[in-house]
Design a protein around this motif. Sequence first.
Motif, mmCIF file in Angstrom:
data_model
loop_
_atom_site.group_PDB
_atom_site.id
_atom_site.type_symbol
_atom_site.label_atom_id
_atom_site.label_comp_id
_atom_site.label_asym_id
_atom_site.label_seq_id
_atom_site.Cartn_x
_atom_site.Cartn_y
_atom_site.Cartn_z
ATOM 1 N N PHE A 135 -4.841 -1.967 10.975
ATOM 2 C CA PHE A 135 -4.716 -3.105 10.065
ATOM 3 C C PHE A 135 -3.392 -3.053 9.327
ATOM 4 O O PHE A 135 -2.759 -2.010 9.224
ATOM 5 C CB PHE A 135 -5.879 -3.154 9.063
ATOM 6 N N LEU A 136 -2.990 -4.214 8.824
ATOM 7 C CA LEU A 136 -1.761 -4.361 8.044
ATOM 8 C C LEU A 136 -2.127 -4.489 6.573
ATOM 9 O O LEU A 136 -2.996 -5.287 6.212
ATOM 10 C CB LEU A 136 -1.010 -5.613 8.494
ATOM 11 N N MET A 137 -1.474 -3.697 5.707
ATOM 12 C CA MET A 137 -1.673 -3.815 4.260
ATOM 13 C C MET A 137 -0.406 -4.353 3.623
ATOM 14 O O MET A 137 0.685 -3.823 3.849
ATOM 15 C CB MET A 137 -2.041 -2.493 3.612
ATOM 16 N N ASP A 138 -0.556 -5.415 2.827
ATOM 17 C CA ASP A 138 0.560 -6.011 2.112
ATOM 18 C C ASP A 138 0.958 -5.112 0.943
ATOM 19 O O ASP A 138 0.109 -4.671 0.169
ATOM 20 C CB ASP A 138 0.168 -7.405 1.616
ATOM 21 N N GLU A 139 2.247 -4.861 0.813
ATOM 22 C CA GLU A 139 2.778 -3.975 -0.229
ATOM 23 C C GLU A 139 2.515 -4.497 -1.636
ATOM 24 O O GLU A 139 2.272 -3.727 -2.555
ATOM 25 C CB GLU A 139 4.277 -3.814 0.004
ATOM 26 N N THR A 140 2.542 -5.809 -1.824
ATOM 27 C CA THR A 140 2.413 -6.394 -3.153
ATOM 28 C C THR A 140 0.965 -6.715 -3.518
ATOM 29 O O THR A 140 0.493 -6.341 -4.581
ATOM 30 C CB THR A 140 3.254 -7.683 -3.250
ATOM 31 N N THR A 141 0.256 -7.404 -2.616
ATOM 32 C CA THR A 141 -1.111 -7.854 -2.928
ATOM 33 C C THR A 141 -2.176 -6.850 -2.517
ATOM 34 O O THR A 141 -3.316 -6.948 -2.961
ATOM 35 C CB THR A 141 -1.420 -9.180 -2.208
ATOM 36 N N HIS A 142 -1.829 -5.915 -1.643
ATOM 37 C CA HIS A 142 -2.739 -4.914 -1.080
ATOM 38 C C HIS A 142 -3.799 -5.543 -0.182
ATOM 39 O O HIS A 142 -4.785 -4.886 0.163
ATOM 40 C CB HIS A 142 -3.393 -4.060 -2.165
ATOM 41 N N TRP A 157 1.443 -0.873 8.632
ATOM 42 C CA TRP A 157 0.330 -0.851 9.574
ATOM 43 C C TRP A 157 -0.343 0.502 9.461
ATOM 44 O O TRP A 157 0.326 1.536 9.455
ATOM 45 C CB TRP A 157 0.817 -1.067 10.999
ATOM 46 N N PHE A 158 -1.661 0.488 9.332
ATOM 47 C CA PHE A 158 -2.451 1.708 9.221
ATOM 48 C C PHE A 158 -3.376 1.845 10.420
ATOM 49 O O PHE A 158 -3.824 0.846 10.984
ATOM 50 C CB PHE A 158 -3.320 1.667 7.953
#
Length: 130
Positions: A78-85, A65-66
């Motif tokens: 917002f949330l950033m996915d580690e794999t798909t960004h 979460w940023f």
Amino acid sequence: EIIDKLPAEGLNLGAGPGAVWISCRQDPQGTFVARWIDPSTSTISEPIPLPHGAGPAGVVEGGAWFTGYDAKERVRVFLMDETTHEISGMVRLQDGFYTGAAFDPSTSTIWIAHASRAGSAVRIDLDAPS
């Protein structure tokens, strides 16, 4: 005792299950990037472009979460996915600016010190529908 020192510049930092996320300004034009580090192997990801300035507030399984600002300088989370960004879970706050953020994994919330005219501590439920 310092046990590791990695070549990953950072202004903001968040740690959680299986990863450490950092963010920093990449160039004088203000482009921000994030990287994640696997603490078990000290592997550092390639830079991941961030929309506007943002820093990790909390790390969860598979992402982070940023908190930061949008193009109109409104506070956003917002949330950033580690794999798909991919970015999801966008929450925008009203005008003002924040001076700090803290993630509470036990309640899945982010607290934001929102320094507006009146000032406030804002709690965001990350599990609530957006």
